[in-house]
Design a protein around this motif. Structure first.
Motif, mmCIF file in Angstrom:
data_model
loop_
_atom_site.group_PDB
_atom_site.id
_atom_site.type_symbol
_atom_site.label_atom_id
_atom_site.label_comp_id
_atom_site.label_asym_id
_atom_site.label_seq_id
_atom_site.Cartn_x
_atom_site.Cartn_y
_atom_site.Cartn_z
ATOM 1 N N ASN A 125 13.895 35.223 -7.405
ATOM 2 C CA ASN A 125 13.421 35.916 -8.596
ATOM 3 C C ASN A 125 12.201 36.768 -8.264
ATOM 4 O O ASN A 125 12.080 37.915 -8.695
ATOM 5 N N THR A 185 1.648 42.114 -10.835
ATOM 6 C CA THR A 185 1.015 40.841 -11.213
ATOM 7 C C THR A 185 2.081 39.813 -11.584
ATOM 8 O O THR A 185 1.950 38.627 -11.280
ATOM 9 N N GLY A 186 3.140 40.299 -12.229
ATOM 10 C CA GLY A 186 4.235 39.406 -12.599
ATOM 11 C C GLY A 186 4.871 38.722 -11.394
ATOM 12 O O GLY A 186 5.350 37.590 -11.496
ATOM 13 N N ILE A 187 4.861 39.400 -10.242
ATOM 14 C CA ILE A 187 5.441 38.776 -9.034
ATOM 15 C C ILE A 187 4.574 37.594 -8.594
ATOM 16 O O ILE A 187 5.083 36.538 -8.211
ATOM 17 N N TYR A 188 3.257 37.766 -8.677
ATOM 18 C CA TYR A 188 2.346 36.678 -8.307
ATOM 19 C C TYR A 188 2.655 35.404 -9.095
ATOM 20 O O TYR A 188 2.487 34.300 -8.593
ATOM 21 N N GLN A 189 3.068 35.620 -10.342
ATOM 22 C CA GLN A 189 3.266 34.451 -11.209
ATOM 23 C C GLN A 189 4.284 33.490 -10.603
ATOM 24 O O GLN A 189 4.232 32.292 -10.848
ATOM 25 N N LYS A 190 5.198 34.015 -9.785
ATOM 26 C CA LYS A 190 6.210 33.145 -9.175
ATOM 27 C C LYS A 190 5.611 32.238 -8.100
ATOM 28 O O LYS A 190 6.268 31.293 -7.640
ATOM 29 N N LEU A 191 4.370 32.502 -7.694
ATOM 30 C CA LEU A 191 3.718 31.588 -6.745
ATOM 31 C C LEU A 191 3.550 30.200 -7.357
ATOM 32 O O LEU A 191 3.385 29.214 -6.649
ATOM 33 N N TYR A 192 3.604 30.155 -8.682
ATOM 34 C CA TYR A 192 3.464 28.857 -9.360
ATOM 35 C C TYR A 192 4.629 27.917 -9.061
ATOM 36 O O TYR A 192 4.578 26.737 -9.352
ATOM 37 N N ALA A 199 -2.854 28.907 -17.290
ATOM 38 C CA ALA A 199 -1.851 28.221 -16.482
ATOM 39 C C ALA A 199 -2.513 27.016 -15.835
ATOM 40 O O ALA A 199 -3.580 27.144 -15.230
ATOM 41 N N GLY A 253 -8.296 36.771 -5.961
ATOM 42 C CA GLY A 253 -7.018 36.089 -5.898
ATOM 43 C C GLY A 253 -5.864 37.008 -5.560
ATOM 44 O O GLY A 253 -4.723 36.565 -5.467
ATOM 45 N N GLN A 277 -4.457 32.040 -2.253
ATOM 46 C CA GLN A 277 -4.168 30.919 -3.152
ATOM 47 C C GLN A 277 -3.374 31.419 -4.350
ATOM 48 O O GLN A 277 -3.443 32.603 -4.699
ATOM 49 N N SER A 278 -2.666 30.498 -4.993
ATOM 50 C CA SER A 278 -2.196 30.808 -6.336
ATOM 51 C C SER A 278 -3.292 30.361 -7.284
ATOM 52 O O SER A 278 -3.923 29.328 -7.067
ATOM 53 N N ASN A 279 -3.519 31.152 -8.314
ATOM 54 C CA ASN A 279 -4.681 30.955 -9.174
ATOM 55 C C ASN A 279 -4.310 30.369 -10.524
ATOM 56 O O ASN A 279 -3.369 30.843 -11.175
ATOM 57 N N TYR A 280 -5.088 29.366 -10.897
ATOM 58 C CA TYR A 280 -4.853 28.695 -12.180
ATOM 59 C C TYR A 280 -6.097 28.771 -13.043
ATOM 60 O O TYR A 280 -7.215 28.914 -12.530
#
Lengths: 1105, 476
Positions: free
Chosen positions: B93, B30-37, B262, B188, B254-257
């Motif tokens: 990263n 899940t932490g890797i997804y965060q870099k989609l931001y 976030a 997501g 998508q990247s999710n907000y």
């Protein structure tokens, strides 16, 4: 301090003289007595260990016909019945005053208890009418004042003894004390009395200018404003370069603001490595040793207080309403020059200022489109503020017990509306000589600080920025009571007016520090003492923040309201155990040995919660549950510990040749598992040449000493856990809900260790003419290697940087202090003190390949350059040669520029302006700085004048970016009135145009300004009431004074004040890892809208009874 | 004594005590997804990667204060532009964390095999996703597939050939494809549909410049075909940027907000400069379509109607009786009505892959292999039908190709596709003449002709300075 010295006597059937000599040796006190009196005394038997001086004397004279009196460092021994008889017949007394070398001219001779007196003539002779039973007081600078009873004699020859104060002045060094004359290292001292003369709200400001080599910058005008202390330059890039604070022997973790300056007895600053090496991994930035006041025998109550009036020292010229509109009109008209295509396409038609203004007739403009308002925002947001400070101290004690109670209240109001710093401080000290061999004592301190800031958030539209950038034609409030906002006028960027921000945003920092320490001192054998000290400091930091819905957006709405609480609790403890052995062998070999063990620990827990969209402003930060959009709560933990052994040997031969050797072995949890322990040695020698026979009788040279030292110290201030490969949590969203993720945040470096600073120091001090002129000079060379560098990593690794021991940095400098007594007569004295420090800093090596490193802040581009061969913290950017003139249209076109655009130096001559054309534009470190103080005393009046100076550094004035480079969407400096126009081409300010069309802004040489200045830091006029008056009102001392602080600044710098840095991270409360990765020490002189400095007028009072 | 000098970090794990449970593995991925931001990283100047990529395509203006944005538009930016480093740093990263996941998760027990495989599939997809961006933006890039430590040789890597990077991307995506991921995923996470669409895009790209592996057209069409039936187009364009339809129907990845967790500044950055169309603190106008681009749509295209893809007026926030006239077309596509009229905190998702792209990949790849087929027409005409445009028919292969490219521009406008299309086709869309022209000789509507060096971004200057093994791209 000398009072705390203890005496040990084991004498049987000794003569009085022998006993007194023994006491002299142990304490540095000198005795005066009449041999006749003493000869009548019988033999003394005495057996005491580690007792106070008074106790020892009381014991010694118990059955003797003798009594004593202590005058400063001199003890007069007299017959017991002598004081009893007094008659008042006047007789004429004459005589000669001399010292060991012959007659002394200019000695003041005064009848005790009166103002009647005279001076000795050129041959040392005097004549005076004196009551038969009166007492004469002989005083001369550099000598011990003597009182001699006339006792009917008409001839009274007196031999003055050189003032032992200069010789016996005791300075605090790590884990002990030393006589100044015995020092081999470089130690600067400030006495509590000096501090009292120029009261400041915090310790750092008090230290400012007092000691050569100690550079204190007050970088903000905010109450308790951000100060930065650097001792002998910068010995590190990424780690903390704040000196280590040690208060009463215990490391102080809570910063200078948490110490009440009025509680300070002395401050001793260890500067060279031979002095600081005993602090091992924490000594590299120098050590500030604070000794606080304690109780004294007898009883004293003192009250010190002042009231101060502060007002803004300087206002910066900005555009008024009419000028702003003119500039806006010019800018708009210039669009067709800078974007002809867009202009022709009508893209800007809706942005015509005339159109915007017409739509706002009645609100901001009248029918003729003239502005309805013209606000001077600097005036509107600042005030003349009143500050006050009160200190009440009770001290007392008997032979064995003394206590002190010290109370402080201070309220420092800032000149920006609503900002303040309030402090309450209570301190209780207690010392008890329980047994002849055992002394215990304790200190309890409670400190409460409440601060409201007005300058948080560098870079955003905070208050200091809006003082300049808020447009003048928008009102503070409209007639209906709503705040004027910048977005009320369509072309302007968002941002609330500064008065609204000051009222509606509360940023509070509430700190409660409770600290206590206790000690036990055990005298094991004659000369051998064991001391155990346990100190604990806890602090509770409660920092709430609230923004009401009246600010934050284009119109008032609860949407913009927010509240948060940031809280951290720190606990620090330290336990020291050390033994001191003191002995003189064969009268010439004196030895002082210290050896000990220390363990310290620190722990922090923090919690942060926030919310926004509060249902009502009523709740402020008191009910975070009232916000409808809560933030994710956070908490943190960090801890570190040190374990150390240390030792020091001081050896002196015949008071001429001095040697000090120290060592400390430190282990720290902060470092990699592979390298937890380090050893830090030092050695120093000194030669008191003036003690040599060939100089001893030199009348000119009264003192001469040479010192040479070398030492190795460390710096471990990288925060905790930096050696580990950390896995941090992050937040993502799955299925419309929070999803926790983790990422590896640091690469990990198990070889991480401290940085090492090797320092050489060569010092000389000498006194001339009985020390009327004293000079202290030091030259040092400081090389830091294995820097704890936050070294850039290729980002392909997934990491940006790693703390590595790599790189070298060098500081070298000369420090000079000259104290002179220019005039010394009975009624008038004039003393001067001048110090200057020259500093040169150079980066010797960086990273593996010596590539440039850019430090934060990054603004417009990376400009804060570290480059091998240059001073650390150099400024890097484009050189502006001026503006392109109409005659240069062709040359300008080659660079894609038009006449009216900035002409940038094409350094490499390749015909285009690229980052390769950047050059070094300046540096933040000064070449030199210092202070010149003069003190004049005429009878009871004293006048002090303190000048501070600093030269050779530059200031990066980033405000020129938004305040000058662009126009039209915020207010600008009045300098834009000098922008390029076809008729004003000789300027380095580009032609006005709206920022949205295409303006030039970069790090330019035009943003770099000289930071040299001379400041009239303090002028003090004091009056001490004569005893005749104070006695009547039962006071022992009463002084009142008036003081002007920051009276004037002579500088070319165009901002508020050349002592400035707005990138301080001073509001961060967590001491550990958080955020530290991106900080650097080189933010001095980098400015992006600062809290203006006040000029302060102060009325103070010192009273005691 | 040594043991005494250890302090545990109680608030964070360290690598040596992590990767012990299945749940830790899930959390780490899940932490890797965060870099989609990272595509929405940005500042008050509007220098955000999703904008920078679009400015390279040449069809947007930036009215904000950003000097860097202006430099990009006018072809005078350089390797110190922080945007280049932003994408580089964050991509690597993410890759680093994916490498750590792929190296450490297999050893975790107990961990149900199917779950473990699927989780690794997500990590493979994400690693490929970020490498795919890197290889297109920077060309030859260091290829690192194992965790890097302070002592590993990969700490100072050299650049790998573009083809090698693509081989790794394809291999990763094939691993993801075989990992048992669900066809679609409305939460997501990575779905099989996302894997296939991305792999098809990779095939389509590698069939063009610079590799020109034309055999990959057929692979692209085959890869994406199942996606066409697993997903379906929205009825309304509004659903592309509202809250209820996140990750639904045509939205493949998508990247999710979420407000409170976030948020982003997509709307603040794309609304007109300093016009109060929403409750936001800033209105930055950092990416505004050129009028010429909006005018290039066919007459009657629903997407150019007010408040479909674009809008040119809106009621003033807090004072709705005043209708703000922009004098330009801003992107309604990214206008987040909920936050503009609500709390000002924008949490619209950012779309990386959606059905129309899959449809157009299919149509284009099929056309290259076998000319305009009925299936290819079906896919593109679905998109046109939604835009209320007449179906295409009877085109030559070249005409059909041009029609698909135009459709990509018009449907996927400002979705970070155009610059990549220029790279793989070496053609730019001349919106004034409604034709395609050679990318380095055809002027765009802002009077700028792309320099050849702009086919690639520069290697960030900071990276060149830090790693002497790296070379700079031609022209930079």
């Amino acid at each position: 301090k000398t009072y705390s010295q203890v005496v040990t006597l084991h004498q049987k059937n000794a003569s009085v003289e022998k006993v007194l000599r023994s006491i002299e040796k142990q304490t540095g006190y000198h005795f005066m007595y009449d041999k006749q009196d003493v000869s009548k005394a019988s033999a003394i038997n005495i057996e005491v260990a580690g007792v106070s001086l008074e106790q020892a004397l009381d014991q010694a004279f118990k059955d003797q016909p003798l009594t004593y009196k202590i005058f400063q460092e001199t003890i007069v021994v007299k017959k017991k019945d002598e004081a009893a008889t007094v008659t008042m017949a006047n007789i004429k007394v004459s005589g000669t005053v001399s010292d060991a070398k012959g007659p002394l001219p200019g000695v003041s001779v005064r009848i005790k208890g009166s103002d009647v007196g005279t001076q000795t003539d050129a041959t040392g002779k005097y004549t005076l009418n004196v009551p038969e039973k009166g007492t004469l007081v002989f005083s001369f600078i550099g000598y011990t004042t003597q009182e001699v009873a006339v006792g009917g004699r008409t001839t009274l020859d007196v031999t003055l003894v050189e003032n032992p104060k200069a010789l016996s002045e005791v300075v605090v060094i790590g884990y002990g004390t030393s006589k100044r004359v015995d020092l081999t290292g470089s130690v600067g001292s400030v006495s509590g009395k000096q501090l009292q003369d120029r009261p400041q709200t915090n310790l750092e400001q008090e230290l400012s200018g007092k000691i050569a080599g100690v550079n204190v910058s007050t970088n903000s005008g905010a109450p308790g404003g951000a100060t930065k202390i650097r001792i002998r330059g910068y010995s590190s890039i990424n780690t903390n370069t704040d000196p280590l604070y040690v208060v009463d022997g215990v490391v102080w973790t809570e910063g200078g603001n948490s110490i009440n300056p009025n509680d300070i007895e002395t401050i001793d600053v260890l500067k060279d490595a031979s002095s600081t090496a005993i602090y091992g991994t924490r000594g590299a930035n120098g050590v500030i040793l604070v000794t606080t006041k304690r109780g004294k025998k007898g009883g004293t109550v003192s009250y010190d207080s002042y009231v101060a009036i502060n007002h803004m020292a300087k206002e910066l010229p900005v555009l008024n309403s009419k000028e702003f509109m003119e500039v806006e009109d010019i800018s708009y008209a210039n669009i067709k020059k800078y974007d002809p295509t867009g202009w022709a396409a009508g893209n800007y038609a809706t942005r015509d200022p005339k159109l915007q203004r017409t739509a706002l007739i009645g609100k901001l403009f009248d029918q003729n489109l003239n502005p309805l308002y013209d606000v001077d925002w600097q005036k509107a947001t600042t005030r003349t503020s009143v500050s006050q400070n009160h200190n009440l101290a009770f001290t007392g004690g008997s032979d064995n017990i003394n206590y002190g109670l010290f109370l402080n209240y201070s309220d420092d109001e800032g000149i920006i509306l609503n900002s303040y710093l309030k402090r309450y401080n209570v301190r209780l000290t207690f010392d008890n000589q329980i047994k002849p061999w055992l002394k215990v004592g304790a200190t309890l301190n409670y400190n409460n600080q409440d601060k409201r800031t007005a300058d948080d958030g560098t870079g955003g539209n905070n208050i200091p920025r809006m003082l300049i950038e808020m447009v003048p034609f928008i009102p503070i409030k409209y007639p209906d009571g709503t705040y004027g906002k910048r977005t009320d006028y369509p072309n302007l960027e968002g941002g609330d007016n500064p008065v609204a921000q000051a009222n509606e945003i509360e940023s509070l920092y509430k700190t409660r520090v409770f600290s206590g320490n206790g000690y036990a001192n055990i005298n094991i054998l004659p000369g051998l003492d064991f001391r155990s000290v346990l100190g604990v400091t806890t602090s509770a930091n409660y920092n709430p923040h609230f923004q009401s819905g009246l600010v934050g957006g284009a119109s008032a709405s609860q949407t913009y309201s927010s509240a948060s609480i940031d809280e951290a609790n720190n606990t620090y403890w330290q336990w020291d155990n050390y033994a001191t052995y003191n002995k003189t062998f064969n009268k010439v070999h004196s030895l002082n040995v210290v050896a000990g063990y220390e363990k310290t620990g620190f722990q922090q827990t923090g919690v942060y919660a926030s919310t926004s969209n509060l249902s009502d402003n009523y709740y402020q930060y008191y009910n975070l549950g009232a916000g409808s959009i809560p933030g994710i709560p956070k908490s943190n933990y960090l801890a570190y510990q040190f374990e150390s052994i240390f030792g020091r040997i001081n050896y002196a031969y015949d008071d001429k040749y001095l040697l000090t050797v120290t060592g400390r072995r430190d282990g720290s949890s902060r470092f990699g598992t592979n390298v937890k322990n380090g050893f830090f040695p030092s050695a120093a020698i000194a030669w008191r040449a003036s003690q040599e026979d060939f100089l001893k009788n030199n009348k000119t040279l009264s003192d001469l000493k040479f010192r040479l030292s070398y030492g190795l110290t460390g710096n471990s201030e990288i925060g905790s856990y930096q050696s580990l490969a950390q896995i941090n949590t992050v937040n993502y969203v799955f299925n419309g809900a929070q999803a926790i993720g983790t990422q590896q945040a640091t690469i990990g470096n198990e070889d991480l260790s401290w940085e090492k600073t090797a320092e050489y120091d060569l010092g000389v001090s000498f006194g001339l003419f009985n020390n009327r002129i004293t000079v202290d000079a030091d030259a040092y060379l400081k090389k830091t290697k294995e820097l704890l560098l936050n070294a850039p990593l290729p980002e392909t690794s997934g990491f940006n940087s790693v703390y590595k021991n790599i790189g070298r940095l060098q500081n070298k400098g000369i420090e000079l202090t000259i104290n002179t007594i220019n005039v010394k007569t009975n009624n008038f004295t004039w003393n001067s003190s001048f110090n200057i420090s020259f500093l040169k800093n150079k980066v010797l090596q960086l990273g593996a390949s010596n590539d440039d490193i850019f430090l934060s802040p990054t603004f417009l581009s990376q400009f804060n350059l570290m480059r091998v061969g240059l001073p650390a913290g150099s400024f890097y950017g484009y050189k502006v040669l001026g503006t392109w003139g109409t005659a240069e249209a062709t040359q300008a076109a080659a660079f894609g520029k038009l006449p009216g655009d900035l002409k940038i130096q094409d350094t490499n001559g390749d015909g285009k302006i690229t980052s390769a054309d950047k050059v070094v534009l300046g540096k933040s470190l000064p070449d030199g700085y210092g202070t010149f103080s003069n003190t004049f005393k005429y009878k009871a009046i004293d006048l002090g004048v303190d000048l501070q100076f600093n030269y050779g550094n530059q200031i990066m004035n980033l405000t020129r970016h938004s305040g000058q480079d662009r126009t039209g969407q915020a207010n600008s400096y009045a300098t834009v009135l000098n922008a390029w126009t076809p008729t004003n081409q000789n300027t380095s300010i580009a032609e006005d145009r709206p920022a949205y069309v295409y303006y030039q802004t970069e790090i330019y040489s035009t943003k770099v300004e000289s930071g040299s200045f001379i400041r009239g830091r303090a002028v003090t006029l004091g009056y001490t009431f004569p005893e005749s008056i104070t006695k009547k009102i039962k006071l022992s001392r009463l002084r009142i004074y008036l003081q002007a602080q920051n009276l004037f600044v002579i500088t070319k710098y165009t901002g508020y004040d050349p002592e400035v840095s707005t990138y301080n991270n001073n509001t961060a409360i967590t001491q550990g890892t958080q955020g530290q990765n991106n900080t650097s020490n080189f933010t001095q002189g980098i400015q992006f809208y600062d809290y203006p400095k006040p000029r302060t007028f102060l009325f103070g009072l010192n009273a005691s009874f | 004594c040594k043991k005494d000098l250890v302090e545990k970090d109680k608030s964070q794990f360290v690598k040596s005590n992590y990767f012990t449970t299945a749940s830790q593995a899930r959390t780490f991925v899940t932490g890797i997804y965060q870099k989609l931001y990272m595509f929405q990283n940005g500042d008050a100047y509007g220098e955000s990667p999703f904008i920078t990529m679009e400015l390279f395509a040449g069809h947007a203006t930036s009215l904000g204060q950003s000097v860097n944005n202006n430099n990009v538009i006018n072809n005078r930016t350089d390797a110190v532009n922080p945007g280049f480093e932003d994408v580089w740093q964050n991509s690597y990263n993410a890759i680093s964390n994916a490498n750590i996941a792929l190296a450490n998760i297999p050893g975790i027990t107990p961990f149900a095999d199917a779950d473990k495989k699927a989780l690794l599939g997500e990590a493979y997809f994400l690693r490929a996703f970020f490498y795919y961006h890197l290889v297109r933006l920077y060309g030859d890039v260091p290829l690192i597939t194992t965790p890097v430590t302070i002592s590993s040789p990969d700490l100072y890597p050299s650049r790998a050939a573009t083809s090698a990077v693509y081989d790794q991307i394809i291999s990763d995506l094939k691993a993801a494809e075989a990992s048992g991921l669900p066809e679609t995923d409305a939460t997501g996470k990575v779905s099989l549909g996302a894997v296939r669409t991305l792999l098809a895009s990779v095939y389509l790209t590698t069939a063009g410049y610079p590799l020109q592996k034309t055999a990959n057209y057929a692979l692209a069409a085959a890869e994406v075909q199942p996606v066409l039936s697993d997903y379906s187009l929205f009825d309304k364009y509004d659903y592309l940027h509202d809250t209820p339809h996140k990750n639904q129907q045509e939205l493949i990845f998508q990247s999710n907000y979420l407000v409170g967790v976030a948020t982003n500044a997509i709307t603040q950055l794309t609304v007109p400069f300093n016009l109060l169309v929403g409750v936001y603190g800033d209105h930055l106008g950092a990416m505004i379509p050129t009028n010429a681009f909006v005018a290039s749509y066919e007459a009657g295209d629903l997407r150019t109607q007010e408040r479909q893809f674009y809008f040119s007026s809106y009621p003033q926030n807090g004072n709705p009786s005043v209708i703000l006239q922009f004098g330009e077309h801003a992107l309604y596509k990214y206008f987040h009505v909920e936050s503009a009229l609500g709390n000002g905190q924008c949490d619209e998702n950012w779309t990386f892959l959606r059905l129309p792209e899959a449809q157009l990949i299919y149509a284009e790849a099929t056309n290259e292999v076998s000319g305009p087929t009925a299936d290819a027409y079906t896919q593109i005409n679905k998109i046109r039908a939604r835009a209320k445009l007449a179906p295409l028919a009877g085109l030559t292969k070249d005409q059909f190709r041009a029609a698909i490219w135009k459709e990509r521009y018009h449907e996927l406008a400002y979705e970070n596709k155009a610059y990549f299309d220029i790279q793989r086709t070496h053609q730019i869309y001349d919106v004034i003449n409604n034709t395609f022209g050679d990318a380095t000789t055809t002027k765009n509507e802002q009077n700028v002709t792309m320099k050849a060096q702009y086919y690639l971004w520069p290697i960030p200057q900071r990276e060149i300075s830090t790693n002497s093994k790296l070379t700079q791209n031609t022209g930079w």
